[in-house]
Design a protein around this motif. Structure first.
Motif, short mmCIF file in Angstrom:
data_model
loop_
_atom_site.label_atom_id
_atom_site.label_comp_id
_atom_site.label_asym_id
_atom_site.label_seq_id
_atom_site.Cartn_x
_atom_site.Cartn_y
_atom_site.Cartn_z
N SER A 29 44.46 -7.64 33.26
CA SER A 29 42.95 -7.06 34.23
C SER A 29 44.11 -5.88 34.52
O SER A 29 45.30 -5.11 34.65
CB SER A 29 43.72 -7.17 35.43
OG SER A 29 42.88 -9.12 35.48
N VAL A 73 43.44 -2.15 36.75
CA VAL A 73 43.61 -1.90 37.96
C VAL A 73 43.76 -0.44 38.76
O VAL A 73 44.43 -0.42 38.40
CB VAL A 73 44.03 -2.85 39.39
CG1 VAL A 73 42.32 -2.41 40.56
CG2 VAL A 73 43.07 -4.21 38.59
N SER A 133 40.36 -7.46 40.60
CA SER A 133 40.15 -6.49 41.23
C SER A 133 39.63 -6.51 42.16
O SER A 133 39.82 -5.18 43.59
CB SER A 133 38.96 -6.26 40.07
OG SER A 133 39.78 -5.88 38.67
#
Lengths: 212, 111
Positions: free
Chosen positions: A24, A26, A197
């Protein structure tokens, strides 16, 4: 103990394990400390998650589960049965389904204990790789959940200890309240990046700290 | 948004958590081999489309992932009751008619 095939997901040789959130990326402004942050987000990665199915009306089943896990089986939607010292929790998911969460690398051993204690028509499925647990805390954590889900997060409808499964940001999540300002979210692997997110984005306005 | 009572979770949830699954109480013909093509076709493909009370199945997709039945008024979209599979509805066209005639006779007595 009946005949069954099991699979130990923790082999002796080291194997690279990655959380569903490993990739991830972000772009929200994250605070450098928990001090003053409205929301604190942390992942408890690689815990053992088991789905248990069986007949709640069967006394032998209930007794077997309690003997194997050390916590009583919850028989309706409401408080999650927990033993925080051992990190074991059992949540009612539906009239014949429960979610068991145990510490990392204890999933196989827990499955074997359950299988040794149970007989007849039941199922134990190891879903550790399919989902992950996020911890959400802080004074604005409830507001983030209110922004993201249609469920009523007021203490009268969602007291400390309760656990539910509901829609969260167009996806689904298991949401558990572990304290006045502490929440646990259990999210699916395939939605983990999206939901993580989303939560960071939704938390940005309150000041968000990511615990590592 | 509707607030729908799930009889398994025993609480009201947002409509977003549910999926409608069509008419309820459809009985499979007991002896398929000796069922006529017409009856089997009716069983497979033909559904009621009433104006008013409808007994239908709903699925709690984001919650307990169980089916249950609901009695819904297709005119007002009001959900009058929900009940578990295998149970019979308390609100039916007959019970509504009886209620309406009881009310009418009460009003007559009051006069």
């Amino acid at each position: 103990m009946s005949e069954f095939a099991t699979f130990n997901a923790h082999p002796a040789a080291p194997v690279r394990a990655e959380s569903p959130l490993a990739a991830s990326r972000v772009g929200v402004a994250v605070q450098s400390s928990a001090q003053g942050a409205g929301v604190c987000i942390g992942e408890r990665a690689l815990l053992g998650h088991l789905i248990l199915r069986g007949k709640a009306a069967d006394e032998g089943f209930r007794a077997g589960v309690e003997a194997a896990l050390g916590v009583p089986l919850p028989l309706k939607l409401g408080p999650v049965a927990r033993d925080d010292a051992r990190g074991v929790s059992v949540q009612w998911m539906s009239p014949d389904e429960w979610l068991v969460v145990v510490p990392e690398a204890q999933d196989h051993e827990t499955e074997l204990r359950l299988r040794a204690a149970l007989s007849g028509h039941y199922a134990v499925i190891n879903v550790s790789g399919a989902q992950t647990l996020l911890e959400l805390s802080g004074p604005a954590a409830r507001q983030v959940l209110m922004k993201s889900a249609g469920y009523d997060f007021h203490p009268s409808a969602f007291p400390v200890g309760k656990g539910i499964s509901t829609t969260l940001a167009k996806s689904t999540a298991v949401i558990r309240r572990t304290g006045e300002a502490q929440w646990e979210l259990i999210i699916r692997r395939s939605f983990a990046d999206y939901l993580y997110s989303w939560l960071l984005d939704a938390s940005e306005e309150f000041g968000v700290f990511v615990a590592r | 948004m509707l607030h729908i009572y799930c009889p398994h979770c025993e609480e009201y949830r947002e409509e977003e958590e549910f999926r409608p699954k069509g008419e309820a109480h459809i009985a499979r013909p007991i002896d398929p081999v000796n069922t006529s093509d017409e009856d089997w076709g009716d069983y497979l493909f033909f559904r009621k489309n009433p104006r008013g009370l409808h007994h239908e199945q709903w699925f709690h997709a984001a919650g307990c992932r169980k089916f249950f039945n609901a009695t819904r008024d297709t005119v007002t979209y009001e959900i009058l009751e929900t009940y578990k599979p295998g149970q019979q509805p308390a609100v039916t066209a007959e019970s509504r008619k009886a209620q309406a005639s009881a009310q009418a006779s009460n009003q007559g007595a009051a006069k």
